[in-house]
Design a protein around this motif. Sequence first.
Motif, PDB file in Angstrom:
ATOM      1  N   HIS A 133      44.173  49.687  46.410  1.00 50.40           N
ATOM      2  CA  HIS A 133      44.332  49.122  45.075  1.00 50.40           C
ATOM      3  C   HIS A 133      43.488  49.912  44.091  1.00 50.40           C
ATOM      4  O   HIS A 133      42.602  50.686  44.466  1.00 50.40           O
ATOM      5  CB  HIS A 133      43.968  47.633  45.037  1.00 50.40           C
ATOM      6  N   GLY A 134      43.775  49.713  42.821  1.00 49.42           N
ATOM      7  CA  GLY A 134      43.073  50.430  41.772  1.00 49.42           C
ATOM      8  C   GLY A 134      41.634  49.972  41.623  1.00 49.42           C
ATOM      9  O   GLY A 134      41.216  48.962  42.204  1.00 49.42           O
ATOM     10  N   MET A 135      40.881  50.723  40.836  1.00 52.29           N
ATOM     11  CA  MET A 135      39.470  50.399  40.585  1.00 52.29           C
ATOM     12  C   MET A 135      39.153  50.478  39.094  1.00 52.29           C
ATOM     13  O   MET A 135      38.049  50.803  38.688  1.00 52.29           O
ATOM     14  CB  MET A 135      38.574  51.342  41.392  1.00 52.29           C
ATOM     15  N   ASP A 136      40.158  50.184  38.263  1.00 55.82           N
ATOM     16  CA  ASP A 136      39.955  50.211  36.820  1.00 55.82           C
ATOM     17  C   ASP A 136      38.809  49.282  36.434  1.00 55.82           C
ATOM     18  O   ASP A 136      38.736  48.142  36.893  1.00 55.82           O
ATOM     19  CB  ASP A 136      41.252  49.790  36.114  1.00 55.82           C
ATOM     20  N   ILE A 137      37.921  49.741  35.601  1.00 58.79           N
ATOM     21  CA  ILE A 137      36.715  48.971  35.255  1.00 58.79           C
ATOM     22  C   ILE A 137      37.027  47.749  34.408  1.00 58.79           C
ATOM     23  O   ILE A 137      36.231  46.812  34.303  1.00 58.79           O
ATOM     24  CB  ILE A 137      35.674  49.880  34.555  1.00 58.79           C
ATOM     25  N   ASP A 138      38.208  47.717  33.778  1.00 58.17           N
ATOM     26  CA  ASP A 138      38.549  46.607  32.883  1.00 58.17           C
ATOM     27  C   ASP A 138      39.008  45.362  33.623  1.00 58.17           C
ATOM     28  O   ASP A 138      39.173  44.307  33.004  1.00 58.17           O
ATOM     29  CB  ASP A 138      39.642  47.041  31.898  1.00 58.17           C
ATOM     30  N   LEU A 139      39.234  45.467  34.934  1.00 59.18           N
ATOM     31  CA  LEU A 139      39.686  44.327  35.717  1.00 59.18           C
ATOM     32  C   LEU A 139      38.818  44.175  36.963  1.00 59.18           C
ATOM     33  O   LEU A 139      38.381  45.175  37.536  1.00 59.18           O
ATOM     34  CB  LEU A 139      41.147  44.507  36.156  1.00 59.18           C
ATOM     35  N   ILE A 141      38.101  43.840  40.865  1.00 57.92           N
ATOM     36  CA  ILE A 141      38.793  44.506  41.966  1.00 57.92           C
ATOM     37  C   ILE A 141      39.952  43.657  42.483  1.00 57.92           C
ATOM     38  O   ILE A 141      41.052  44.158  42.749  1.00 57.92           O
ATOM     39  CB  ILE A 141      37.812  44.821  43.111  1.00 57.92           C
ATOM     40  N   GLN A 144      43.302  44.069  40.698  1.00 60.90           N
ATOM     41  CA  GLN A 144      43.919  45.389  40.596  1.00 60.90           C
ATOM     42  C   GLN A 144      45.277  45.411  41.300  1.00 60.90           C
ATOM     43  O   GLN A 144      45.500  44.701  42.291  1.00 60.90           O
ATOM     44  CB  GLN A 144      43.015  46.443  41.238  1.00 60.90           C
TER      45      GLN A 144
END
Length: 205
Positions: A133-139, A141, A144
């Motif tokens: 899964h992604g690791m975008d800082i805005d969400l 974990i 994601q």
Amino acid sequence: MTDLDPLLKYREQHKHRLNYMPWLYYSLKPKHRAWAEAWQHEYQDYLMQMETVQIGKNCFISPLAHIFAEPGRTIRIGDNTFIAADCTLHGPLEIGNEVAINHHCILDGGRVGIKLHDQVRIAAYCHLYAFDHGMDIDLPIYQQAVRSQGIEIGRDVWLGAHVGIKDGVKIAEHAVVGMNSMVTKDVAARQIVAGNPARLIRYRE
């Protein structure tokens, strides 16, 4: 106490031994092979009724393994393959002939699945996860998006104990991965790799 009690107690211990050392199933003496085959047939029939699992001939599946294959996540197991105790298998999985999955391994097929070709040997405590899964800082974990590219392990590959395989990795035939390694990139045929992340050590010649 009857004369049979010690024999029955030994049989339970024998089953326990086979759960963790299932290669011994294939060298049982005829008197033990008879009850062991009946035990396995009964359990494998139950498993195929409860889960979307297809099991080939002369397999050993430990009743202490955790096998989950809901519709759409089929697990297919080839002939002469064993799965030891305390493994967790979640489909979709395609497992070839003469494959060995030793105790405490985790194989999760994600959406795309894991394919193990014939004669793959997986030592204890290996983890194969065919999703990420992604690791975008805005969400957080857990929010994601999950992706799945799949994992493929070629014929006659040996994974040493405590090996991890990342989603999207393909390991070509006859390769060897040293124990305690983390594989993050494809491995070519006959390569011996080790480390975290795994790197080329030499070739099998």
